[in-house]
Design a protein around this motif. Sequence first.
Motif, PDB file in Angstrom:
ATOM      1  N   ARG A 207      51.014  20.208   0.597  1.00 36.60           N
ATOM      2  CA  ARG A 207      50.814  18.962   1.326  1.00 36.60           C
ATOM      3  C   ARG A 207      49.951  18.011   0.503  1.00 36.60           C
ATOM      4  O   ARG A 207      50.201  16.805   0.461  1.00 36.60           O
ATOM      5  N   GLY A 256      46.955  17.255   5.589  1.00 29.45           N
ATOM      6  CA  GLY A 256      47.969  18.050   6.280  1.00 29.45           C
ATOM      7  C   GLY A 256      48.379  17.449   7.604  1.00 29.45           C
ATOM      8  O   GLY A 256      49.534  17.552   8.036  1.00 29.45           O
ATOM      9  N   ARG A 261      55.575  13.088   6.304  1.00 27.27           N
ATOM     10  CA  ARG A 261      56.401  14.269   6.079  1.00 27.27           C
ATOM     11  C   ARG A 261      57.861  13.850   5.958  1.00 27.27           C
ATOM     12  O   ARG A 261      58.312  12.944   6.660  1.00 27.27           O
ATOM     13  N   ARG A 497      59.663  20.352   1.375  1.00 30.34           N
ATOM     14  CA  ARG A 497      58.216  20.521   1.513  1.00 30.34           C
ATOM     15  C   ARG A 497      57.672  21.541   0.520  1.00 30.34           C
ATOM     16  O   ARG A 497      56.525  21.969   0.622  1.00 30.34           O
ATOM     17  N   THR A 524      57.298  10.328   0.153  1.00 30.54           N
ATOM     18  CA  THR A 524      55.930  10.829   0.207  1.00 30.54           C
ATOM     19  C   THR A 524      54.975   9.778  -0.349  1.00 30.54           C
ATOM     20  O   THR A 524      55.395   8.817  -1.002  1.00 30.54           O
TER      21      THR A 524
END
Length: 577
Positions: A207, A256, A261, A497, A524
């Motif tokens: 992350r 996080g 995402r 991810r 991202t």
Amino acid sequence: MRIRGGRLPVGRDAAAGDTSGTGAVAEGGTGAGGASGAGASGDGPGPAGGAPPAGVLSSPWARGAAALLAGALPALAFPAHGLWWFAYGALVPWLLLIRTAPSPRRAALDGWIGGIGFVIAVHHWLIPSLHVFIVLLAALLGLLWAPWGLLVCRLLGGSPSVSRAVAAVVVVPSGWLMIELVRSWEGLGGPWGLLGASQWEVAPALRVASVGGVWLVSLLVLAVNTGAALLVADRAARTAAGVLLVVCALSVTAMGAWAPRPTNTGTVRIAVVQPGVVAGPGSVARRFDRGEELTRSLRGRNVDLVVWGESSIGAGAWERPETARRLADLSRLVGADLLVNVDARRTNGSGRSGIFKSAVLVGPDGPTGDRYDKMRLVPFGEYVPARSLLGWATSVGKAAGEDRLRGDRQEVMPLPDGARGLRIGPLVCFETAFPDMSRGLVRDGARVIVAQSATSTFQDSWAPAQHASLGALRAAENGRPMVHATLTGISAAFGPRGERVGRSLGTDASAAEVFDLPLARGSTLYGRLGDWPVYGALAALAVLCAVEGLRALRRPAPGPPGPPARTAHGSPGHPGH
């Protein structure tokens, strides 16, 4: 601490204690090793590090051996050992050693020797190819850690104040990041063994990578190591170090929770063909036959793309018209295009003639015309830098006898409508180590990153595992799935991810594997902002230089020397009497 007639010298003599007589005493203070000495000042840098070295480390040779070993320790955090958690404390022994250096010169030497240990340990699998040349390479690259040693000594030496502890947790990692940035240059071997890459299977670290790339992960790992060194080294700095470690943990938690995402938008089915080790006479032709056999086994599996590994087709086979026909037949049989890799001599579109390593897309009617020529070549493996000077390396190790030529641009390849208009971005071999290349492909519209590799030269070493692990970072950085296809393993696939998808093919496998990769949309923060942690580290170092420069300007000029010190058993005219 003052003595009559002057100030105790700072540096090696101060650490060693009084040398002009027996038991020189400061007025109203302590001796040379007392807590009020220059090295214990809360504001001063402790130019001689912390406490003077004692015992075995007082020997320069023993200290050098300790630095070499301390620099090598972080290698255990990388695959194949994969002790990812060890990375968060692996540098502490090295930091503690440097902070106790008796002089800045020794601190720089400890940094250099430790850098040699790090380079050899992380790249030890190159020894069979480079032989003694790896020592020279490590000695040259190790010099990058010499200024870092001075930085560690400056900020961690002595008894750091709260402000110096905060500066250390920011600036020491920034200095390390500059080392990673410089050695990421292709001519120096590329960004292999970046400390952040050791965290490839840790979800919170992935992350972090989506926010600032592998660079931000490296900064985080170094910040934790620096904070841990402060906790161990100095009681006065423990509170500040503890707070800073909590800040690191909260930062990871915040990233996080709030970092963008990727949003899943379906799946794509991609097959990887790994023929395995094929050696001996006629190995190129037999490898092609094995790849063809494995591809035929994919009939009826509804795959959207079949990927072969790097150099899966040799020069001789590619020159024969029969090869294109056989590949087209395979494409029709499995109902999908093939991405093969050719290592052959040709003349490219710009008129350059030589050996290119190329990813080539083949459809039911033969090559589609989509081709990517590898841009970043492996030093010595695919070309010899400054061959007129270093050509002798070909007689020492397994250096390239002839330089490959490099492509001049990246390519994004569209697949047929049957694959839902999917666009793939190919990379070849160690190009997967360069974060900017995969980011560039995604910005150009690639929805899947496809890497073709061959690490058979290093089959029984750590190299295949280290290479495959890079796919997780590239996927997490860009929010796009990635496939890593090799000739002899390890072949693997990762989701957007950075999560592992399906079953990896190890170095003992000869098989075809199908991966159902989740597709994603959105970008991202790293994809949008790029290498911003690098610029932040540069800014931190610039601020430190500015502060140090201002202090130097404000420092009063030294006055005339005072009279010689009067000791308890002597006089200026008759010392010792």
